[in-house]
Design an enzyme around this catalytic site. Structure first.
Site, PDB file in Angstrom:
ATOM      1  N   GLY A   1      -3.017   2.333   5.988  1.00 51.97           N
ATOM      2  CA  GLY A   1      -3.149   1.494   7.160  1.00 51.97           C
ATOM      3  C   GLY A   1      -4.544   1.461   7.746  1.00 51.97           C
ATOM      4  N   CYS A   2      -4.626   1.086   9.025  1.00 50.95           N
ATOM      5  CA  CYS A   2      -5.904   0.825   9.680  1.00 50.95           C
ATOM      6  C   CYS A   2      -6.814   2.050   9.767  1.00 50.95           C
ATOM      7  CB  CYS A   2      -5.665   0.263  11.073  1.00 50.95           C
ATOM      8  SG  CYS A   2      -4.836  -1.340  11.102  1.00 50.95           S
ATOM      9  N   ASN A   3      -6.251   3.235   9.759  1.00 51.28           N
ATOM     10  CA  ASN A   3      -7.066   4.447   9.848  1.00 51.28           C
ATOM     11  C   ASN A   3      -7.690   4.846   8.514  1.00 51.28           C
ATOM     12  OD1 ASN A   3      -3.954   5.190   9.877  1.00 51.28           O
ATOM     13  ND2 ASN A   3      -4.958   6.708   8.592  1.00 51.28           N
ATOM     14  N   ALA A   4      -7.267   4.201   7.421  1.00 49.83           N
ATOM     15  CA  ALA A   4      -7.571   4.678   6.069  1.00 49.83           C
ATOM     16  C   ALA A   4      -9.047   4.692   5.709  1.00 49.83           C
ATOM     17  CB  ALA A   4      -6.803   3.851   5.040  1.00 49.83           C
TER      18      ALA A   4
END
Length: 375
Positions: A153-156
């Protein structure tokens, strides 16, 4: 006379920065087709005032997207999961290639210099992954080491950057690339529900690449030929919020026959409430305080997320100017958003040697990732 403890700590961080992996280049790419929020409402004939409000009050002006093909009656086709997956690969490869080429040009390097390639994506699944596909398409050396980070997701982007930084530290002088490839158009469900409308109002397509290289010997600021214009990656931290593990998820929608992303309305407040804890972990033992951080590169997660992070970390609007600018111009580009913001900070030319910065991403888990950098 003995140096004060704070001075000693800063001196130690300076020495760490001299051997730390450095950002030597960055490049971004978006699709050729862009839509304003009003145009999106028009394209899909959305009249529900609640959904229109979500689109028009998102702090987003436009986004790069590849919409479904138009039918003879002017409406948009409903894409199958297979068609969405094909879009993910096709658009992802195109944007990934463009971002990598721009990054290498910025770094003053060539494809022949690449020794490690890490590809990040959450908008589709394919085997072999983007790393193998791009090595083939770009003609990168077949012995290039690689890694695919899929579905985080966006944190990756920061999760992957941790791995890339570790590789460069173990291979001083050799060039590593990370590219975040997010064809969010390939993860959309247009079913008119509030759940899907929140997602459809927020995400945009884009790819961002970053080049890292650890110096073969400690660098001296101002030294001719050094890479000191880019920051050194000093340390990383991760803070997972287990009680909010279902707040952001990408799961199967049986009724639609495809995967669908879900965002809990409480996400901004969960992230904000834990931001200070994550920052304390990052700075623990460094002697630094939040007031010592000159530059903030924060993921463009959405207006409410940004506002919540600002409030909880005591940041000004100026601190997150590039974060809000990227959201305005591109929407949430998932894992690569923070690199779009970093590129704008770099282009601004306001950073001075010795200054500290924090990179911050957040996403499913729920998770907050951070990195401490020094120029």
């Amino acid at each position: 006379m003995e140096k004060p403890l704070r001075h000693k700590v800063h001196e130690a961080l300076g020495k760490a920065a001299a051997i730390a992996p450095r950002v030597t280049g960055v490049g971004t790419a978006v699709p050729p087709t862009t839509y304003t929020q009003q145009e999106m409402l028009n394209e899909f004939g959305i009249t529900d005032p609640r959904i229109r409000s979500i689109f028009l009050n998102s702090a987003i002006e436009q986004r790069g997207l590849t919409l479904p093909p138009k039918l003879p009656d002017g409406s948009r086709a409903v894409e199958t999961q297979g068609e969405l997956l094909a879009k993910h690969v096709r658009n992802g490869l195109g944007m990934g290639r463009e971002a990598i080429e721009a990054c290498l040009k910025d770094a003053g390097a060539t494809l022949a210099d690449v020794r490690y390639l890490c590809c990040v994506t959450s908008t589709g699944f394919v085997t072999p992954g983007f790393s193998a596909l791009l090595i083939k398409e770009l003609g990168i050396d077949r012995h290039c080491s690689r890694l695919d980070v899929v579905g985080m997701g966006c944190n990756a982007g920061l999760n992957a950057l941790t791995a890339v930084s570790g590789w460069t530290s173990a291979h001083p002088g050799e060039l590593a690339l990370m590219v975040c490839i997010e064809a969010c158009s390939a993860a959309y469900v247009f079913d008119g529900t509030m759940r899907s409308s929140v997602v459809n109002s927020l995400f945009g397509d884009g790819a961002a690449a970053v080049a890292l290289r650890a110096p073969a010997r400690p660098e001296v600021p101002g030294e001719t030929g050094s890479a000191c214009s880019g920051p050194g990656l000093l340390r990383f931290s991760s803070c997972i919020i287990p009680e909010a593990s279902a707040a952001m998820r990408y799961d199967w929608d049986e009724a639609q026959g495809k995967f669908s992303f879900f965002l809990d309305p409480e996400v901004p407040y969960v992230v904000g409430a834990n931001a200070e804890t994550a920052l304390e972990k990052l700075l623990d033992g460094t002697g630094l305080h939040s007031s010592d951080i000159s530059h903030w590169v924060v993921h463009s997660g959405g207006k409410k997320v940004i506002d919540s992070v600002r409030a909880n970390l005591g940041l000004s609007r100026h601190d997150v100017r590039h974060t809000t600018g990227v959201l305005r111009d591109h929407g949430n580009i998932s894992s690569g958003s923070f690199l779009f913001s970093y590129e704008r900070l770099r282009d601004e030319g306001c950073v001075r040697p010795g200054e500290f910065g924090v990179l911050m991403t957040m996403g499913p888990g729920s998770t907050i990732e951070m990195a401490l950098v020094r120029w």
